[in-house]
Design a protein around this motif. Structure first.
Motif, PDB file in Angstrom:
ATOM      1  N   UNK A 180       0.836  -1.200   0.000  1.00  0.00           N
ATOM      2  CA  UNK A 180       0.000   0.000   0.000  1.00  0.00           C
ATOM      3  C   UNK A 180       0.873   1.253   0.000  1.00  0.00           C
ATOM      4  N   UNK A 181       0.833   1.988  -1.099  1.00  0.00           N
ATOM      5  CA  UNK A 181       1.653   3.194  -1.227  1.00  0.00           C
ATOM      6  C   UNK A 181       0.813   4.411  -0.872  1.00  0.00           C
ATOM      7  N   UNK A 182       1.011   4.909   0.322  1.00  0.00           N
ATOM      8  CA  UNK A 182       0.280   6.077   0.834  1.00  0.00           C
ATOM      9  C   UNK A 182      -1.231   5.957   0.654  1.00  0.00           C
ATOM     10  N   UNK A 183      -1.824   4.934   1.273  1.00  0.00           N
ATOM     11  CA  UNK A 183      -3.269   4.745   1.109  1.00  0.00           C
ATOM     12  C   UNK A 183      -4.098   5.917   1.632  1.00  0.00           C
ATOM     13  N   UNK A 184      -3.519   6.730   2.505  1.00  0.00           N
ATOM     14  CA  UNK A 184      -4.303   7.844   3.061  1.00  0.00           C
ATOM     15  C   UNK A 184      -4.030   9.162   2.332  1.00  0.00           C
ATOM     16  N   UNK A 185      -3.229   9.105   1.264  1.00  0.00           N
ATOM     17  CA  UNK A 185      -2.865  10.344   0.561  1.00  0.00           C
ATOM     18  C   UNK A 185      -4.114  11.102   0.120  1.00  0.00           C
ATOM     19  N   UNK A 186      -4.125  12.371   0.393  1.00  0.00           N
ATOM     20  CA  UNK A 186      -5.219  13.230  -0.041  1.00  0.00           C
ATOM     21  C   UNK A 186      -6.475  13.125   0.806  1.00  0.00           C
ATOM     22  N   UNK A 187      -6.429  12.286   1.853  1.00  0.00           N
ATOM     23  CA  UNK A 187      -7.621  12.147   2.703  1.00  0.00           C
ATOM     24  C   UNK A 187      -7.650  13.235   3.764  1.00  0.00           C
ATOM     25  N   UNK A 188      -8.855  13.632   4.141  1.00  0.00           N
ATOM     26  CA  UNK A 188      -8.984  14.568   5.252  1.00  0.00           C
ATOM     27  C   UNK A 188      -8.489  13.877   6.521  1.00  0.00           C
ATOM     28  N   UNK A 189      -7.810  14.643   7.366  1.00  0.00           N
ATOM     29  CA  UNK A 189      -7.161  14.070   8.551  1.00  0.00           C
ATOM     30  C   UNK A 189      -8.123  13.231   9.392  1.00  0.00           C
ATOM     31  N   UNK A 190      -9.378  13.680   9.480  1.00  0.00           N
ATOM     32  CA  UNK A 190     -10.303  12.967  10.366  1.00  0.00           C
ATOM     33  C   UNK A 190     -10.746  11.625   9.780  1.00  0.00           C
ATOM     34  N   UNK A 191     -10.473  11.415   8.486  1.00  0.00           N
ATOM     35  CA  UNK A 191     -10.853  10.131   7.872  1.00  0.00           C
ATOM     36  C   UNK A 191      -9.741   9.091   7.987  1.00  0.00           C
ATOM     37  N   UNK A 192      -8.533   9.562   8.318  1.00  0.00           N
ATOM     38  CA  UNK A 192      -7.369   8.670   8.311  1.00  0.00           C
ATOM     39  C   UNK A 192      -7.498   7.511   9.302  1.00  0.00           C
ATOM     40  N   UNK A 193      -7.898   7.776  10.563  1.00  0.00           N
ATOM     41  CA  UNK A 193      -7.966   6.659  11.521  1.00  0.00           C
ATOM     42  C   UNK A 193      -8.888   5.541  11.050  1.00  0.00           C
ATOM     43  N   UNK A 194     -10.001   5.893  10.422  1.00  0.00           N
ATOM     44  CA  UNK A 194     -10.951   4.886   9.958  1.00  0.00           C
ATOM     45  C   UNK A 194     -10.299   3.958   8.924  1.00  0.00           C
ATOM     46  N   UNK A 195      -9.577   4.564   7.977  1.00  0.00           N
ATOM     47  CA  UNK A 195      -8.932   3.747   6.942  1.00  0.00           C
ATOM     48  C   UNK A 195      -7.850   2.862   7.557  1.00  0.00           C
ATOM     49  N   UNK A 196      -7.121   3.407   8.533  1.00  0.00           N
ATOM     50  CA  UNK A 196      -6.068   2.612   9.143  1.00  0.00           C
ATOM     51  C   UNK A 196      -6.657   1.442   9.946  1.00  0.00           C
ATOM     52  N   UNK A 247       0.206   7.552  12.516  1.00  0.00           N
ATOM     53  CA  UNK A 247      -0.340   6.316  11.975  1.00  0.00           C
ATOM     54  C   UNK A 247       0.740   5.239  11.961  1.00  0.00           C
ATOM     55  N   UNK A 248       1.885   5.574  11.408  1.00  0.00           N
ATOM     56  CA  UNK A 248       2.967   4.597  11.265  1.00  0.00           C
ATOM     57  C   UNK A 248       3.391   4.049  12.627  1.00  0.00           C
ATOM     58  N   UNK A 249       3.535   4.946  13.578  1.00  0.00           N
ATOM     59  CA  UNK A 249       4.008   4.530  14.899  1.00  0.00           C
ATOM     60  C   UNK A 249       2.986   3.629  15.604  1.00  0.00           C
ATOM     61  N   UNK A 250       1.704   3.850  15.348  1.00  0.00           N
ATOM     62  CA  UNK A 250       0.711   3.077  16.084  1.00  0.00           C
ATOM     63  C   UNK A 250       0.375   1.749  15.402  1.00  0.00           C
ATOM     64  N   UNK A 251       0.504   1.690  14.098  1.00  0.00           N
ATOM     65  CA  UNK A 251       0.003   0.518  13.373  1.00  0.00           C
ATOM     66  C   UNK A 251       1.094  -0.515  13.061  1.00  0.00           C
ATOM     67  N   UNK A 252       2.359  -0.091  13.006  1.00  0.00           N
ATOM     68  CA  UNK A 252       3.408  -0.960  12.444  1.00  0.00           C
ATOM     69  C   UNK A 252       3.968  -1.959  13.438  1.00  0.00           C
ATOM     70  N   UNK A 253       4.292  -3.146  12.936  1.00  0.00           N
ATOM     71  CA  UNK A 253       5.082  -4.098  13.712  1.00  0.00           C
ATOM     72  C   UNK A 253       6.567  -3.783  13.544  1.00  0.00           C
ATOM     73  N   UNK A 254       6.913  -3.402  12.314  1.00  0.00           N
ATOM     74  CA  UNK A 254       8.299  -3.048  11.992  1.00  0.00           C
ATOM     75  C   UNK A 254       8.332  -1.851  11.062  1.00  0.00           C
ATOM     76  N   UNK A 255       9.410  -1.093  11.153  1.00  0.00           N
ATOM     77  CA  UNK A 255       9.565   0.085  10.302  1.00  0.00           C
ATOM     78  C   UNK A 255      10.950   0.078   9.671  1.00  0.00           C
ATOM     79  N   UNK A 256      10.978   0.315   8.355  1.00  0.00           N
ATOM     80  CA  UNK A 256      12.250   0.532   7.667  1.00  0.00           C
ATOM     81  C   UNK A 256      12.293   2.001   7.273  1.00  0.00           C
ATOM     82  N   UNK A 257      13.369   2.676   7.635  1.00  0.00           N
ATOM     83  CA  UNK A 257      13.512   4.084   7.269  1.00  0.00           C
ATOM     84  C   UNK A 257      14.452   4.185   6.071  1.00  0.00           C
TER      85      UNK A 257
END
Ligand SMILES: Nc1ncnc2c1ncn2[C@@H]1O[C@H](COP(=O)(O)OP(=O)(O)OP(=O)(O)O)[C@@H](O)[C@H]1O
Ligand SMILES: [Mg+2]
Length: 262
Positions: free
Chosen positions: A172-188, A211-221
């Motif tokens: 998923x490449x930026x699935x929340x791109x262009x979404x209003x901030x209040x809609x982001x949690x629902x999609x996540x 979002x990244x910090x709360x949802x991820x098991x692992x993160x690659x920077x």
């Protein structure tokens, strides 16, 4: 030991003199939400394009369940269980939400190019389409033209289209791109449900750090085509190199915001 479902080995992609992806070795565990973060131009989308077979690497390997898929094109990686979204919304605007998902289901069916299909196949696709639209919260908008849906619903529909192919791994490449901030949690939450209920693996590119910090098991920077750091959200948040190169004060600021006043 958790199983590695997707792996890259020393992956490189050069565009002329520019190394957009420069020696990236990443292991994605089955069933995990693995996020790829990094500033604009870090190489995240190029990395995704290499994973999904959209473009060929200059060198290096991509392995899926231990099998070398480096040279498989996009339509083949889709058939072996990898579904991907694009940074830019990607659907048929003049078809209904229902038709968009049903096409995706049908395209992955075994007799996808034969005209004479038993009627029961169509029933099967229809049932699956209904179930998927329900899962992504669009059952009531099934008959609406995709192009006329609100942007947030279009992004949900894209998830539905990916699910149509019944993938094991969702890129998923930026699935929340262009979404209003209040809609982001629902999609996540939706992405988390999809991952947990279907025991799927999710590789996620996302700019929203909360979002990244709360949802991820692992993160690659990623940074300038290379892996700058990798770890759990806590490790990444505490990593000084990451802090200075990318996160800056962003995440810290957010933590302070959440801290109850002393
Ligand atoms: N087809 C291409 N031809 C030439 N250069 C490219 C091509 N695709 C990407 N690049 C360059 O490669 C680098 C990495 O781009 P990429 O799109 O992978 O970054 P990204 O991390 O996804 O950025 P963003 O966060 O803005 O989406 C950038 O410098 C970009 O300009
Ligand atoms: Mg990108």
């Amino acid at each position: 030991m958790p199983e590695t479902i997707l792996e890259t080995r020393d992956l490189r992609k050069a565009f002329g003199a520019l190394l957009a992806v420069d020696g990236v070795s990443v292991q994605v565990q089955a069933g995990a939400i693995h996020s790829i973060i990094g500033p604009n131009g870090a190489g995240k989308t190029t990395f995704f394009n290499l994973l999904s077979g959209n473009i060929r690497p200059t060198s290096g390997q991509v392995l899926y369940k231990g099998r070398d898929i480096t040279k498989l094109p996009l339509y083949r990686t889709a058939h072996i269980g990898m579904g991907r979204s694009f940074q830019i919304t990607n659907l048929f605007p003049n078809l209904t939400a229902f038709e968009n998902v049903r096409l995706a289901c049908q395209a992955m069916g075994r007799n996808n190019f034969s005209f004479w299909q038993p009627a029961r196949h169509f029933t099967r696709y229809t049932d699956r389409t209904v179930a998927i639209l329900e899962q992504v919260g669009l059952a009531e908008r099934a008959g609406q033209l995709a192009g006329t849906l609100p942007h947030g619903d279009q992004r949900k529909l894209e998830l539905g289209i990916i699910l149509g192919a019944d993938p094991e791994v969702l890129l998923l490449d930026e699935p929340t791109a262009g979404m209003a901030a209040e809609q982001v949690p629902e999609l996540m939450t939706l992405i988390q449900q999809i991952q947990q209920q279907g025991s799927k693996t999710v590789v996620l590119v996302e700019h929203n750090m909360n979002v990244v910090m709360s949802i991820s098991d692992r993160i690659t920077v990623m940074h300038q085509g290379q892996v700058l750091a990798e770890g759990t959200p806590a490790e990444i948040a505490a990593n000084e190199t990451v802090q200075s190169a990318y996160l800056g004060g962003l995440y810290e600021l957010d933590q302070q915001d959440r801290e109850p006043a002393a």
